[in-house]
Design a protein around this motif. Sequence first.
Motif, PDB file in Angstrom:
ATOM      1  N   PRO A   2       0.783  -1.312  -0.102  1.00 52.24           N
ATOM      2  CA  PRO A   2      -0.162  -0.098  -0.100  1.00 52.24           C
ATOM      3  C   PRO A   2       0.824   1.274  -0.056  1.00 52.24           C
ATOM      4  N   VAL A   3       0.119   2.310  -0.463  1.00 50.38           N
ATOM      5  CA  VAL A   3       0.927   3.700  -0.426  1.00 50.38           C
ATOM      6  C   VAL A   3       0.161   4.481   0.629  1.00 50.38           C
ATOM      7  N   ILE A  16       6.375  18.692   6.484  1.00 49.99           N
ATOM      8  CA  ILE A  16       6.710  17.631   5.274  1.00 49.99           C
ATOM      9  C   ILE A  16       5.451  16.898   5.075  1.00 49.99           C
ATOM     10  N   GLU A  17       5.136  16.803   3.605  1.00 52.09           N
ATOM     11  CA  GLU A  17       3.990  16.180   3.188  1.00 52.09           C
ATOM     12  C   GLU A  17       4.441  15.126   1.971  1.00 52.09           C
ATOM     13  N   GLY A  18       4.022  14.038   1.970  1.00 50.29           N
ATOM     14  CA  GLY A  18       4.604  13.186   1.005  1.00 50.29           C
ATOM     15  C   GLY A  18       3.897  11.686   0.978  1.00 50.29           C
ATOM     16  N   LEU A  32       9.972   7.498   8.881  1.00 48.77           N
ATOM     17  CA  LEU A  32      10.074   9.099   9.056  1.00 48.77           C
ATOM     18  C   LEU A  32      11.139   9.373  10.066  1.00 48.77           C
ATOM     19  N   ARG A  33      10.810   8.296  11.296  1.00 45.82           N
ATOM     20  CA  ARG A  33      11.714   8.456  12.417  1.00 45.82           C
ATOM     21  C   ARG A  33      13.127   8.326  11.952  1.00 45.82           C
ATOM     22  N   ARG A  41       0.046  12.809  10.653  1.00 48.02           N
ATOM     23  CA  ARG A  41      -1.007  12.282  10.093  1.00 48.02           C
ATOM     24  C   ARG A  41      -0.510  11.374   8.928  1.00 48.02           C
ATOM     25  N   CYS A  42      -1.500  10.283   8.854  1.00 48.08           N
ATOM     26  CA  CYS A  42      -1.053   9.048   7.835  1.00 48.08           C
ATOM     27  C   CYS A  42      -2.293   8.479   7.458  1.00 48.08           C
ATOM     28  N   ALA A  43      -2.472   8.213   6.353  1.00 48.83           N
ATOM     29  CA  ALA A  43      -3.816   7.614   5.691  1.00 48.83           C
ATOM     30  C   ALA A  43      -3.304   6.722   4.233  1.00 48.83           C
ATOM     31  N   GLU A  44      -3.950   5.647   4.117  1.00 48.53           N
ATOM     32  CA  GLU A  44      -3.572   4.998   3.023  1.00 48.53           C
ATOM     33  C   GLU A  44      -4.326   5.691   1.826  1.00 48.53           C
ATOM     34  N   ARG A  45      -3.746   5.573   0.616  1.00 50.42           N
ATOM     35  CA  ARG A  45      -4.204   6.411  -0.556  1.00 50.42           C
ATOM     36  C   ARG A  45      -4.983   5.421  -1.221  1.00 50.42           C
TER      37      ARG A  45
END
Length: 71
Positions: A2-3, A16-18, A32-33, A41-45
Amino acid sequence: MPVFQYRAVDANGAVIEGSLDAKSEGAVETQLRQSGAELLRCAERGRGIFGRKAKISRKELIGFCFHMQQM
């Protein structure tokens, strides 16, 4: 794999967003750490058309078939 789309803060406080390929949200946070950023924040595209998930509800499918029949 998954992305995931994420939003994080680096050591300087810049946002930072990506997106990242990862197995889970925890894996995104770990990556990221390691790069010195903290996950906000994090969500599956979505994988479907127009960023939508490919799953279509039964109600939407019935409505689509009805309108196609009318045409």
